[in-house]
Design an enzyme around this catalytic site. Structure first.
Site, short mmCIF file in Angstrom:
data_model
loop_
_atom_site.label_atom_id
_atom_site.label_comp_id
_atom_site.label_asym_id
_atom_site.label_seq_id
_atom_site.Cartn_x
_atom_site.Cartn_y
_atom_site.Cartn_z
CB CYS A 224 -0.94 0.04 1.22
SG CYS A 224 -2.11 -1.36 1.18
CB CYS A 247 -2.71 3.07 9.44
SG CYS A 247 -2.20 3.46 10.77
#
Length: 263
Positions: A224, A247
């Site tokens: 990612c 996150c």
């Protein structure tokens, strides 16, 4: 260096704080920000780590692109400070090597590597593709909730966040309250500019994360994270193409911080 595997990723079950307790904590945070408004990172760190009223404090570090600056400051004040590092099992190999090298170089005495239990990963992400279905769910399983469990028992934690890193951090203060947990978050480098970080690392001859030279100013999990072009937001390589900018470790008003599409 200690290693901790977490058997579950359910919420830690910390009791909700009452309105009076939250109000008291907000006043305390406001007072701390007023007291340290004209101070620098070292004074903020010393206040957080040495003041008995601050309680038990841990540092959370990704050992990423700029992490070593704050890790070095913490090591100078108290090498016994617990440092929590989450190994999601999706990190770049370079990050894992760098983490070990930095911990040894700075003589950090209490680095805790946090991992979600392998059996739980096999149960909830058996095909190792949860991130393709939901990056939020993947972050929660591998990072967000495991960290919440690791922070259980601590009264606050130190982060390396800075105002320049993204639009969602432009009003960041030295101290902030997590309403959902009652923990105080300490951001000693909130007012540092990119040149401040570079100058500190140069002056102290601190080693760079090897991926920085390859165009990664912000480094997370390998699947990612992508390189960043000149002129882009330093965190634009994280979850590229999605609205997601955090996150889930950092929350505002108990919710994951998000930034909508530009208008």
């Amino acid at each position: 260096m200690s290693f901790q595997s977490l058997p579950d990723t359910q919420a830690s079950g910390a009791p909700a704080l009452g309105a009076d307790a939250l109000a008291d904590l907000r006043q305390r945070v406001a007072a701390l920000n007023a007291r340290y408004r004209h101070h620098g990172a070292v004074a903020v760190l010393e206040g957080a780590l040495r003041d008995p009223e601050a309680g038990d404090i841990a540092m959370v570090s990704s050992f990423g692109a700029e992490s070593i600056a704050l890790l070095h400051l913490v090591a100078m004040i108290d090498r016994k400070t617990p440092v929590l590092f989450i190994d999601t099992r999706l990190l770049f190999a370079e990050t894992l090597v760098y983490q070990q090298d930095v911990a040894e170089r700075l003589h950090l005495e209490d680095v805790r590597v946090i991992r979600t239990d392998e059996a739980l990963l096999a149960q909830r992400d058996p095909d190792d593709d949860l991130r393709n279905q939901s990056t939020d769910a993947c972050c929660a399983l591998r990072k967000t909730v495991p960290l919440e469990q690791a922070l259980a028992g601590f009264d606050g934690w130190i982060t390396g966040r800075k105002r320049f890193q993204s639009a969602t951090r432009q009003t960041l203060e030295f101290f902030e309250l997590e309403d959902a947990t009652g923990r105080i978050k300490v951001n000693p480098l909130a007012h540092w500019a990119p040149e401040d970080v570079r100058a500190y690392m140069d002056e102290n001859r601190l080693p760079r994360h090897p991926l920085v030279a390859q165009g990664y100013p912000s480094i997370g999990c390998a699947p990612c994270t992508s390189p960043v072009a000149e002129g882009e937001d330093p965190r634009s390589g994280r979850w590229r193409g999605e609205e997601k900018v955090e996150c889930g470790i950092h929350f505002a008003n108990g919710r994951m911080v998000r930034q909508g599409p530009s208008t």
